[in-house]
Motif scaffolding. Structure first.
Motif, PDB file in Angstrom:
ATOM      1  N   PRO A  47      43.100  43.987  44.658  1.00 38.32           N
ATOM      2  CA  PRO A  47      41.907  44.818  44.792  1.00 38.32           C
ATOM      3  C   PRO A  47      42.018  45.854  45.912  1.00 38.32           C
ATOM      4  O   PRO A  47      41.467  46.956  45.794  1.00 38.32           O
ATOM      5  N   VAL A  48      42.746  45.527  46.957  1.00 37.39           N
ATOM      6  CA  VAL A  48      42.908  46.465  48.068  1.00 37.39           C
ATOM      7  C   VAL A  48      43.774  47.643  47.638  1.00 37.39           C
ATOM      8  O   VAL A  48      43.414  48.808  47.859  1.00 37.39           O
ATOM      9  N   LYS A  49      44.904  47.353  47.001  1.00 38.98           N
ATOM     10  CA  LYS A  49      45.759  48.432  46.505  1.00 38.98           C
ATOM     11  C   LYS A  49      45.039  49.254  45.444  1.00 38.98           C
ATOM     12  O   LYS A  49      45.144  50.481  45.426  1.00 38.98           O
ATOM     13  N   SER A  50      44.294  48.578  44.576  1.00 42.39           N
ATOM     14  CA  SER A  50      43.536  49.297  43.539  1.00 42.39           C
ATOM     15  C   SER A  50      42.504  50.225  44.166  1.00 42.39           C
ATOM     16  O   SER A  50      42.296  51.339  43.698  1.00 42.39           O
ATOM     17  N   LEU A  51      41.859  49.768  45.229  1.00 43.70           N
ATOM     18  CA  LEU A  51      40.897  50.612  45.937  1.00 43.70           C
ATOM     19  C   LEU A  51      41.574  51.850  46.504  1.00 43.70           C
ATOM     20  O   LEU A  51      41.104  52.980  46.288  1.00 43.70           O
TER      21      LEU A  51
END
Length: 148
Positions: A47-51
């Motif tokens: 989720p962090v990379k996707s953000l």
């Protein structure tokens, strides 16, 4: 005497095969543990990379999708966390509307549910070195602390 030599040779071969099998089992277990750790890390980072990637391409829907309904946000290492409602407004005003981005993001896992992102943050009218602490639970970001 010939039987004795044959017996010793067969013991040696049996021991060697057993040792090789044990080495292979240890290697398999080590690889499974490593693969499991890598999978856990990827789940935490997703989720962090996707953000960060969604911010780069200014995809507001994907940005919003990375956050838990109860996500909170704060400035500074000891700043007060916003409520989930305030955080949603902040995401819209300070990230989506101002087109926030992180150049050259570097990701570090610091615990089983925390990720730090460093890089160069910029948005309309603002730039600073990024040092963001994210907490991730159940595949979604639950907190974002901007530690400048």
């Amino acid at each position: 005497m010939a039987y004795y030599k044959l017996f010793i040779i067969s013991l040696f071969i049996s021991s060697a095969l057993t040792a090789c099998g044990q080495v292979n089992r240890n290697k398999i277990n080590e690889n499974n543990t490593l693969n499991s750790k890598q999978m856990q890390d990827e789940i935490l980072l997703k989720p962090v990379k996707s953000l960060i990637e969604a911010m780069e391409v200014e995809n507001a829907e994907l940005i919003r999708a990375q956050f838990s309904e109860k996500a909170t946000q704060a400035y500074g290492a000891d700043g007060k966390m916003k409520t989930p409602e305030e955080t949603k407004k902040w995401i819209e005003s300070d990230i989506v509307s101002r087109q926030g981005k992180v150049a050259n993001p570097q990701y570090s896992i610091i615990s089983e549910n925390e990720v730090v992102v460093k890089g160069q943050y910029s948005s309309k009218g603002y730039t600073n070195t990024a040092n963001f602490l994210f907490t991730v639970e159940n595949g979604l970001i639950t907190s974002w602390r901007m530690r400048y």
